[in-house]
Write a protein that holds these residues in place. Structure first.
Motif, PDB file in Angstrom:
ATOM      1  N   SER A 132      -5.003   3.978  -4.598  1.00  0.00           N
ATOM      2  CA  SER A 132      -4.242   2.749  -4.369  1.00  0.00           C
ATOM      3  C   SER A 132      -5.093   1.516  -4.652  1.00  0.00           C
ATOM      4  N   LYS A 180       2.239   1.676  -3.494  1.00  0.00           N
ATOM      5  CA  LYS A 180       1.192   2.216  -4.380  1.00  0.00           C
ATOM      6  C   LYS A 180       1.048   3.721  -4.182  1.00  0.00           C
ATOM      7  N   GLN A 181       1.032   4.156  -2.924  1.00  0.00           N
ATOM      8  CA  GLN A 181       0.886   5.585  -2.640  1.00  0.00           C
ATOM      9  C   GLN A 181       2.104   6.358  -3.136  1.00  0.00           C
ATOM     10  N   LEU A 202       0.838  -1.202   0.000  1.00  0.00           N
ATOM     11  CA  LEU A 202       0.000   0.000   0.000  1.00  0.00           C
ATOM     12  C   LEU A 202       0.877   1.258   0.000  1.00  0.00           C
ATOM     13  N   SER A 213      -1.631  -5.114  -7.308  1.00  0.00           N
ATOM     14  CA  SER A 213      -0.258  -5.372  -6.857  1.00  0.00           C
ATOM     15  C   SER A 213       0.512  -6.307  -7.776  1.00  0.00           C
TER      16      SER A 213
END
Length: 84
Positions: free
Chosen positions: A21, A7-8, A4, A26
């Protein structure tokens, strides 16, 4: 969770304003298909990784391409860097 966080980082570093996100898979490829990033995005992402995690990547190595394959691959690389 590291994925996470990655992603951010991608969203912030690349200023992807219309993506959250939750929109990033993933396991999906980051380049060409999947998220559709390009070589300029890779450079910006590399700089962001260096600033946040102190990770320096060679711009044109096969190993770097593997690390940039997906969010999962980036998270695994960051995790292995932390353990050194």
């Amino acid at each position: 969770m590291l994925e996470l966080e990655v992603k951010q980082l991608i969203i912030d570093a690349l200023q992807l304003e219309d993506i959250t996100s939750d929109d990033i898979d993933s396991a999906a490829p980051l380049f060409i298909e999947g998220l559709g990033l390009d070589s300029i995005d890779a450079l910006e992402l590399g700089v962001a990784l260096q600033k946040k995690y102190g990770i320096s990547l060679s711009a044109d190595s096969e190993e770097t391409r593997r690390h940039f394959a997906s969010v999962q691959a980036l998270a695994a690389m960051i995790e292995s860097h932390r353990q050194k």
